[in-house]
Structure formats: structure tokens, C-alpha cells
Design an enzyme around this catalytic site. Sequence first.
Site, PDB file in Angstrom:
ATOM      1  N   MET A   1       9.267  -3.374  -5.923  1.00  0.00           N
ATOM      2  CA  MET A   1       8.443  -2.312  -5.378  1.00  0.00           C
ATOM      3  C   MET A   1       7.241  -2.127  -6.294  1.00  0.00           C
ATOM      4  SD  MET A   1       9.343   1.674  -4.578  1.00  0.00           S
ATOM      5  CE  MET A   1      10.268   1.903  -6.059  1.00  0.00           C
ATOM      6  N   PRO A   2       6.051  -2.588  -5.907  1.00  0.00           N
ATOM      7  CA  PRO A   2       4.847  -2.395  -6.707  1.00  0.00           C
ATOM      8  C   PRO A   2       4.453  -0.922  -6.767  1.00  0.00           C
ATOM      9  CG  PRO A   2       4.525  -4.114  -5.070  1.00  0.00           C
ATOM     10  CD  PRO A   2       5.805  -3.434  -4.744  1.00  0.00           C
ATOM     11  N   LEU A   3       4.039  -0.494  -7.950  1.00  0.00           N
ATOM     12  CA  LEU A   3       3.521   0.855  -8.154  1.00  0.00           C
ATOM     13  C   LEU A   3       2.125   0.723  -8.747  1.00  0.00           C
ATOM     14  CD1 LEU A   3       3.661   3.950  -8.394  1.00  0.00           C
ATOM     15  CD2 LEU A   3       4.773   3.609 -10.614  1.00  0.00           C
TER      16      LEU A   3
ATOM     17  N   ARG B   1       3.703   1.467  -3.575  1.00  0.00           N
ATOM     18  CA  ARG B   1       3.467   2.870  -3.896  1.00  0.00           C
ATOM     19  C   ARG B   1       2.118   2.992  -4.589  1.00  0.00           C
ATOM     20  NH1 ARG B   1       7.434   2.383  -1.114  1.00  0.00           N
ATOM     21  NH2 ARG B   1       9.483   3.262  -1.515  1.00  0.00           N
TER      22      ARG B   1
END
Length: 69
Positions: A1-3, A40
Site C-alpha cells: 500500500m503506497p503512502l 494513500r
Amino acid sequence: MPLIEVTLTEGRSPEQLRALISGLTRAAADAIDAPLQNIRVVLRELPETHWAAGDVTIAERRAREEGTP
């Protein structure tokens, strides 16, 4: 999940911030083939008096550029 976290000074319109979120999301999806729903984006807005470089805040720098004491 990239933030993706972005810190910027206050003053942009909700439309500009929304465009930034969309652009960053698309860029991450394109660059690393991440599903959109997994990306995100967090935007942190600071007053110009709370961001400094070289012991000069952005507010102070702008005031100097405008000739305001």
C-alpha cells in the site's frame, strides 16, 4: 500500500488540492502498477509562519520581497 505524504503551505483552493491528490494517485499507479484503491495520499498544510529555510520563514521572505517590513 503506497503512502504519499505532501507538506505544503496553506492557501490553495479545495479544487487545487483535489487535483494534486488525483495527480499523485495516478502517478503512483502508473509508476509502480499499484491499484488505485491501495494508494494513500496525505496532505499537510502549514501556515507560512511555520515553514522556514535558513532561519527565514516563508512569510518573512514574502514580506521582504513585497517590500513590507
